[in-house]
Structure formats: C-alpha cells, structure tokens
Design a protein around this motif. Structure first.
Motif, mmCIF file in Angstrom:
data_model
loop_
_atom_site.group_PDB
_atom_site.id
_atom_site.type_symbol
_atom_site.label_atom_id
_atom_site.label_comp_id
_atom_site.label_asym_id
_atom_site.label_seq_id
_atom_site.Cartn_x
_atom_site.Cartn_y
_atom_site.Cartn_z
ATOM 1 N N VAL A 22 0.837 -1.197 0.000
ATOM 2 C CA VAL A 22 0.000 0.000 0.000
ATOM 3 C C VAL A 22 0.873 1.249 0.000
ATOM 4 C CG1 VAL A 22 -1.630 1.357 1.389
ATOM 5 C CG2 VAL A 22 -1.988 -1.098 1.079
ATOM 6 N N LEU A 23 1.890 1.267 0.856
ATOM 7 C CA LEU A 23 2.781 2.427 0.910
ATOM 8 C C LEU A 23 3.498 2.648 -0.412
ATOM 9 C CD1 LEU A 23 4.279 1.987 4.482
ATOM 10 C CD2 LEU A 23 2.595 3.674 3.733
ATOM 11 N N CYS A 24 3.911 1.580 -1.056
ATOM 12 C CA CYS A 24 4.574 1.703 -2.359
ATOM 13 C C CYS A 24 3.635 2.283 -3.404
ATOM 14 C CB CYS A 24 5.107 0.350 -2.823
ATOM 15 S SG CYS A 24 6.568 -0.183 -1.914
ATOM 16 N N ARG A 25 2.374 1.842 -3.388
ATOM 17 C CA ARG A 25 1.407 2.396 -4.341
ATOM 18 C C ARG A 25 1.255 3.896 -4.142
ATOM 19 N NH1 ARG A 25 -2.141 -1.872 -3.175
ATOM 20 N NH2 ARG A 25 -3.574 -0.406 -2.207
ATOM 21 N N PHE A 26 1.167 4.328 -2.882
ATOM 22 C CA PHE A 26 1.046 5.757 -2.619
ATOM 23 C C PHE A 26 2.316 6.495 -3.027
ATOM 24 C CE2 PHE A 26 -2.531 4.550 0.058
ATOM 25 C CZ PHE A 26 -3.432 5.555 -0.269
ATOM 26 N N GLY A 27 3.465 5.888 -2.789
ATOM 27 C CA GLY A 27 4.734 6.507 -3.133
ATOM 28 C C GLY A 27 4.937 6.665 -4.624
ATOM 29 N N GLU A 28 4.311 5.821 -5.401
ATOM 30 C CA GLU A 28 4.439 5.901 -6.852
ATOM 31 C C GLU A 28 3.483 6.914 -7.453
ATOM 32 O OE1 GLU A 28 3.766 1.870 -8.001
ATOM 33 O OE2 GLU A 28 5.723 1.202 -7.258
ATOM 34 N N GLY A 29 2.665 7.520 -6.622
ATOM 35 C CA GLY A 29 1.777 8.576 -7.102
ATOM 36 C C GLY A 29 0.529 8.080 -7.800
ATOM 37 N N ARG A 30 0.242 6.801 -7.732
ATOM 38 C CA ARG A 30 -0.965 6.298 -8.375
ATOM 39 C C ARG A 30 -2.210 6.621 -7.549
ATOM 40 N NH1 ARG A 30 0.279 0.192 -9.634
ATOM 41 N NH2 ARG A 30 1.359 0.347 -7.674
ATOM 42 N N HIS A 31 -2.038 6.876 -6.286
ATOM 43 C CA HIS A 31 -3.147 7.207 -5.389
ATOM 44 C C HIS A 31 -2.669 8.334 -4.491
ATOM 45 C CE1 HIS A 31 -5.148 3.508 -6.565
ATOM 46 N NE2 HIS A 31 -4.008 2.880 -6.356
ATOM 47 N N GLY A 32 -3.597 8.885 -3.749
ATOM 48 C CA GLY A 32 -3.195 9.876 -2.766
ATOM 49 C C GLY A 32 -3.528 11.285 -3.204
ATOM 50 N N THR A 33 -2.718 12.207 -2.797
ATOM 51 C CA THR A 33 -3.010 13.616 -2.980
ATOM 52 C C THR A 33 -2.276 14.203 -4.177
ATOM 53 O OG1 THR A 33 -2.988 15.752 -1.876
ATOM 54 C CG2 THR A 33 -1.143 14.290 -1.415
ATOM 55 N N ARG A 34 -2.808 15.298 -4.658
ATOM 56 C CA ARG A 34 -2.129 16.053 -5.706
ATOM 57 C C ARG A 34 -1.498 17.320 -5.115
ATOM 58 N NH1 ARG A 34 -6.506 13.816 -8.648
ATOM 59 N NH2 ARG A 34 -5.763 12.735 -10.499
ATOM 60 N N LEU A 35 -1.569 17.441 -3.803
ATOM 61 C CA LEU A 35 -0.988 18.600 -3.140
ATOM 62 C C LEU A 35 0.531 18.522 -3.208
ATOM 63 C CD1 LEU A 35 -3.160 18.713 0.096
ATOM 64 C CD2 LEU A 35 -3.376 20.183 -1.912
ATOM 65 N N THR A 36 1.142 19.673 -3.323
ATOM 66 C CA THR A 36 2.601 19.734 -3.279
ATOM 67 C C THR A 36 3.028 19.846 -1.823
ATOM 68 O OG1 THR A 36 2.718 22.146 -3.367
ATOM 69 C CG2 THR A 36 2.646 20.955 -5.490
ATOM 70 N N ARG A 37 4.290 19.695 -1.622
ATOM 71 C CA ARG A 37 4.840 19.854 -0.274
ATOM 72 C C ARG A 37 4.534 21.259 0.238
ATOM 73 N NH1 ARG A 37 9.254 21.818 2.309
ATOM 74 N NH2 ARG A 37 10.110 20.580 4.001
ATOM 75 N N VAL A 90 1.121 21.963 1.680
ATOM 76 C CA VAL A 90 0.915 21.444 3.028
ATOM 77 C C VAL A 90 1.705 22.243 4.051
ATOM 78 C CG1 VAL A 90 1.230 19.422 4.508
ATOM 79 C CG2 VAL A 90 0.439 19.134 2.149
ATOM 80 N N VAL A 91 2.947 22.563 3.723
ATOM 81 C CA VAL A 91 3.845 23.193 4.695
ATOM 82 C C VAL A 91 3.495 24.662 4.942
ATOM 83 C CG1 VAL A 91 6.240 23.827 5.108
ATOM 84 C CG2 VAL A 91 5.696 21.569 4.225
ATOM 85 N N SER A 92 3.126 25.400 3.913
ATOM 86 C CA SER A 92 2.841 26.838 4.089
ATOM 87 C C SER A 92 1.736 27.103 5.097
ATOM 88 C CB SER A 92 2.498 27.484 2.747
ATOM 89 O OG SER A 92 3.647 27.568 1.963
ATOM 90 N N PRO A 93 0.572 26.478 4.978
ATOM 91 C CA PRO A 93 -0.467 26.722 5.994
ATOM 92 C C PRO A 93 -0.032 26.311 7.400
ATOM 93 C CG PRO A 93 -1.420 25.647 4.065
ATOM 94 C CD PRO A 93 0.059 25.648 3.886
#
Length: 87
Positions: free
Chosen positions: A48-63, A66-69
């Motif tokens: 599951v973690l690998c799938r998320f790491g490959e960008g196939r699932h998850g967020t389209r937010l950039t770092r 997330v960090v600025s707010p």
C-alpha cells in the motif's frame, strides 16, 4: 486450512522458537502462525505504501501546499501567545 511444513530447521533455531513461544504462553504452532501472519500483514502494508509513493493514489498537493499553511498557523499561534503573555 492448509498445512505448511518447514524442513531442515537447525535444532538451535527450533529450540529458540520454542522458547519464544513458551515466553508468550503459546504453542510453537500458534507462535509460528502469528509470525507468518504478521509478515503477510507487513508486506500488505508495504505494498500500500509503495502504491502511494508511486503517485498512483493519494493527494495532488505539493509539499508547499501542506507546509505553508502549517507555518502560517504556527506563526499566528506564536503571535497570540506573545500577545497574551504578561510583560
């Protein structure tokens, strides 16, 4: 359920596994089933973690999205703490 047999287990390994099982109050069979089941769960979690790491699932937010707010909220919190502190 299926049965799994492991051949040619060195005696010191078998003895240590039996000791670990006793320490947990389990039979060797129950202990080994727990070990195998835990390994399967870990591998499933890694997949599951690998799938998320490959960008196939998850967020389209950039770092930065997330960090600025987060930095802004912390700065506002720190400012409010400074305003409330007696001088």
């Amino acid at each position: 359920m299926a049965a799994i047999q492991i051949r040619d287990v060195p005696e010191p390994v078998r003895a240590r596994l039996a000791q670990l099982a006793r320490e947990r109050g389990q039979s060797l069979q129950s202990y080994l089933l727990d070990l195998v089941s835990d390994e399967v769960r870990r591998q499933d979690n890694l997949a599951v973690l690998c799938r998320f790491g490959e960008g196939r699932h998850g967020t389209r937010l950039t770092r930065e999205d997330v960090v600025s707010p987060l930095h802004e909220a912390r700065a506002a919190r720190d400012e409010s703490i400074r305003d409330e502190s007696p001088e």
